[in-house]
Design a protein around this motif. Structure first.
Motif, short mmCIF file in Angstrom:
data_model
loop_
_atom_site.label_atom_id
_atom_site.label_comp_id
_atom_site.label_asym_id
_atom_site.label_seq_id
_atom_site.Cartn_x
_atom_site.Cartn_y
_atom_site.Cartn_z
N ALA A 1 0.78 11.25 9.01
CA ALA A 1 -0.01 10.04 9.13
C ALA A 1 -0.83 9.84 7.86
O ALA A 1 -1.56 10.75 7.44
N LYS A 2 -0.71 8.69 7.26
CA LYS A 2 -1.39 8.40 6.00
C LYS A 2 -2.45 7.32 6.21
O LYS A 2 -2.23 6.32 6.88
N LYS A 3 -3.61 7.57 5.63
CA LYS A 3 -4.69 6.58 5.67
C LYS A 3 -4.53 5.66 4.47
O LYS A 3 -4.63 6.09 3.32
N LEU A 4 -4.25 4.39 4.72
CA LEU A 4 -4.02 3.43 3.65
C LEU A 4 -5.26 2.58 3.42
O LEU A 4 -6.00 2.27 4.35
N ARG A 5 -5.46 2.21 2.18
CA ARG A 5 -6.61 1.38 1.83
C ARG A 5 -6.56 0.06 2.61
O ARG A 5 -5.53 -0.62 2.66
N GLY A 6 -7.68 -0.28 3.21
CA GLY A 6 -7.77 -1.53 3.93
C GLY A 6 -7.32 -1.45 5.37
O GLY A 6 -7.37 -2.46 6.10
N ARG A 7 -6.86 -0.29 5.82
CA ARG A 7 -6.41 -0.15 7.21
C ARG A 7 -7.31 0.86 7.93
O ARG A 7 -7.62 1.94 7.39
N ARG B 1 0.83 -1.20 0.00
CA ARG B 1 0.00 0.00 0.00
C ARG B 1 0.87 1.26 0.00
O ARG B 1 0.56 2.25 -0.68
N LEU B 2 1.94 1.26 0.77
CA LEU B 2 2.85 2.42 0.80
C LEU B 2 3.45 2.67 -0.58
O LEU B 2 3.54 3.82 -1.03
N GLU B 3 3.84 1.62 -1.24
CA GLU B 3 4.44 1.78 -2.58
C GLU B 3 3.42 2.28 -3.58
O GLU B 3 3.71 3.13 -4.42
#
Length: 514
Positions: free
Chosen positions: A492-498, A460-462
């Motif tokens: 702070a980053k909101k990642l898909r699925g988290r 997700r970060l990539e």
């Protein structure tokens, strides 16, 4: 019993041929399932009837071959033959357990005609006065070293036994180690057929191995269940010779020949037979070592696709007892790296040039990963997934991953300098956490991989955070390397699925002196 021996994914396997029909193919319902894609779903059949084995192609795509010749009709299969189905090679070998052939129902005449000859290493060159037949035999057995496989070597030893002495039957028994039982690997009559219901004296075989002596004697085998009136008619008087196969300080088996006639063999025959046994032991050991070397080369080739040379050597040195490839949880650092704008970059390139570009990029990045003790999990188109701290634990896995990423950025610059066309850009994302690592898959196909939330986070970060030229790391990695790097926080980053946001950092340089 005939068995088919073959290699699958670096693992040595065997399949016993049972009476009736054996189906060979890729279908899970086959009796012998081979997962190699070159094997047809229904490839070939083997039929065992009345002690004979027959091979037939089942309309396969690439054909079935026996000893290099394509099978069109049903052909007989015997010990020593090789069968090729697709790209898989199966060796057909005879294997009879010790308890099926060694018997106590033998009475050996140890009278004045019985000869016990200590087995010693053959002299080279032969000294004065030695039997010239031995000299000829020694020259003949040199051909053994040209054998390509162990079954071939064993069969050629028996061929030479029939040439050297006038025996009616020959048996070659081996064991894998000193604490394992013997197995009859070759049983043959002079006419090439396999002896039925054959038994040998357990006492003789054990004595030859224990005392390391070649024995010439007469063996009277009787059936104790017969009545006294029938016992004389049932006597089978056999002249025999039995010699141990010795490898340095270890006895690896025996070579045995016999004849239904009394006094068939003389002491000169025992000299020849002993010389053959000595040469056979050397040839068998060489074949075994050659097979082990080929197996190691195949395994090394498979492992080198995923691991650095140092890790490959550790896996091979560890052998079966090393748990490095066993799937289990451990703390690791995972890296995703991909080429930015690959589709646009290659839309006007011929397919061959695209392959050259992709292969060059992935090779360059993989070399850097291996140099930092990383393991390649897989290629994903123009991207790659690598893991640090597996298959063997490493307390410095996080720092090695970050240092590898910085070295990859430098290697990309050198890669761009050496090629024509627009420069290639990449992005890298790194995360640390607990994952399941090791060989994972079905019994027919297993590959090294890494599974867990740490992998999803890096992915997700990539995909969602890292920009061209950036090395983005999760807070889990940053906490382990923050004293050694210069990094700027990305928030702070909101990642898909988290559900919860994740603190993320962009690494700019390695600042530690090491």
């Amino acid at each position: 019993m005939l068995v088919l021996r073959y290699d699958e994914n670096g693992v040595r396997k065997s399949h016993a041929i049972a009476p009736g029909k054996t189906v060979i193919g890729r279908l899970p319902t086959s009796d012998l399932v081979l997962s190699d894609l070159s094997v047809s779903r229904l490839h070939a059949t083997v039929r065992m009837a009345d002690g004979h084995c027959f091979l037939r192609d089942a309309g396969s795509r690439h054909g079935t071959f026996r000893n290099g010749e394509r099978v069109s009709d049903e052909v007989e299969l015997t010990s020593g033959d090789t069968v090729q189905v697709g790209e898989v090679i199966l060796a057909c070998e005879l294997e009879v357990a010790e308890n099926e052939i060694l018997s106590e129902d033998h009475y050996v005449d140890e009278g004045p005609q019985t000869v016990f000859r200590p087995v010693v290493a053959p002299a080279s060159p032969l000294g004065p006065g030695q039997n010239p037949v031995i000299a000829l035999l020694t020259e003949a057995v040199k051909t053994l070293v040209t054998s390509r496989s162990l079954p071939d070597t064993l069969n050629r030893v028996v061929d030479l036994a029939f040439i050297a002495v006038f025996a009616d039957r020959a048996f070659l028994m081996l064991r894998e180690s000193a604490d394992e039982a013997l197995v009859a690997r070759v049983m043959r009559k002079r006419d090439g057929s396999i002896p039925e219901h054959a038994t040998l004296s357990r006492h003789v075989v054990r004595r030859a191995m224990r005392e390391r002596v070649a024995i010439l004697a007469t063996d009277t085998a009787t059936d104790p269940n017969l009545s006294s009136s029938d016992s004389i008619a049932s006597l089978q008087i056999r002249s025999f010779m039995c010699a141990p196969l010795t490898r340095q300080d270890e006895v690896i088996g025996v070579l045995y020949v016999d004849s239904p006639q009394t006094a068939r063999f003389a002491t000169s025959d025992l000299d020849v037979f002993s010389a053959l046994a000595n040469a056979a032991a050397v040839a068998i050991e060489q074949s075994r070592l050659s097979c082990e070397l080929q197996e190691e080369l195949r395994l090394r080739e498979r492992l080198q696709r995923y691991h650095s040379p140092a890790v490959v050597s550790r896996i091979l040195q560890g052998g079966a007892g090393d748990t490095g490839m066993t799937a289990h949880e451990r703390e690791v650092t995972v890296m995703f790296c991909d080429m930015v704008g690959f589709t646009t970059l290659c839309e006007n390139l011929p397919a061959a040039d695209t392959a050259v570009l992709l292969n060059g990029f992935l090779t360059s990045m993989t070399d850097v990963i291996f140099a930092h003790d990383g393991t390649l999990d897989k290629f994903l188109g123009d991207a790659l997934l690598a893991v640090f701290g597996a298959p063997f634990g490493d307390p410095h896995h996080a720092s090695k991953a970050v240092k590898a990423a910085l070295a990859m950025r430098q290697a990309l610059g050198e890669f761009n300098e050496q090629r024509d066309g627009p420069p290639v850009a990449m992005r890298i994302a790194i995360s640390t956490g607990t994952a399941l690592t090791g060989d994972i898959g079905s019994p027919r196909r297993r590959e090294f991989t890494v599974l867990g939330d740490v992998v999803n986070t890096a992915s997700r970060l990539e995909d969602e955070v890292a920009g061209p030229g950036e090395i983005v790391i999760a807070d889990s990695t940053y906490q382990r390397v923050k004293a050694q790097v210069r990094a700027r926080p990305l928030g702070a980053k909101k990642l898909r699925g988290r559900a919860a946001p994740l603190d993320v950092f962009c690494v700019e340089a390695w600042t530690a002196s090491d």
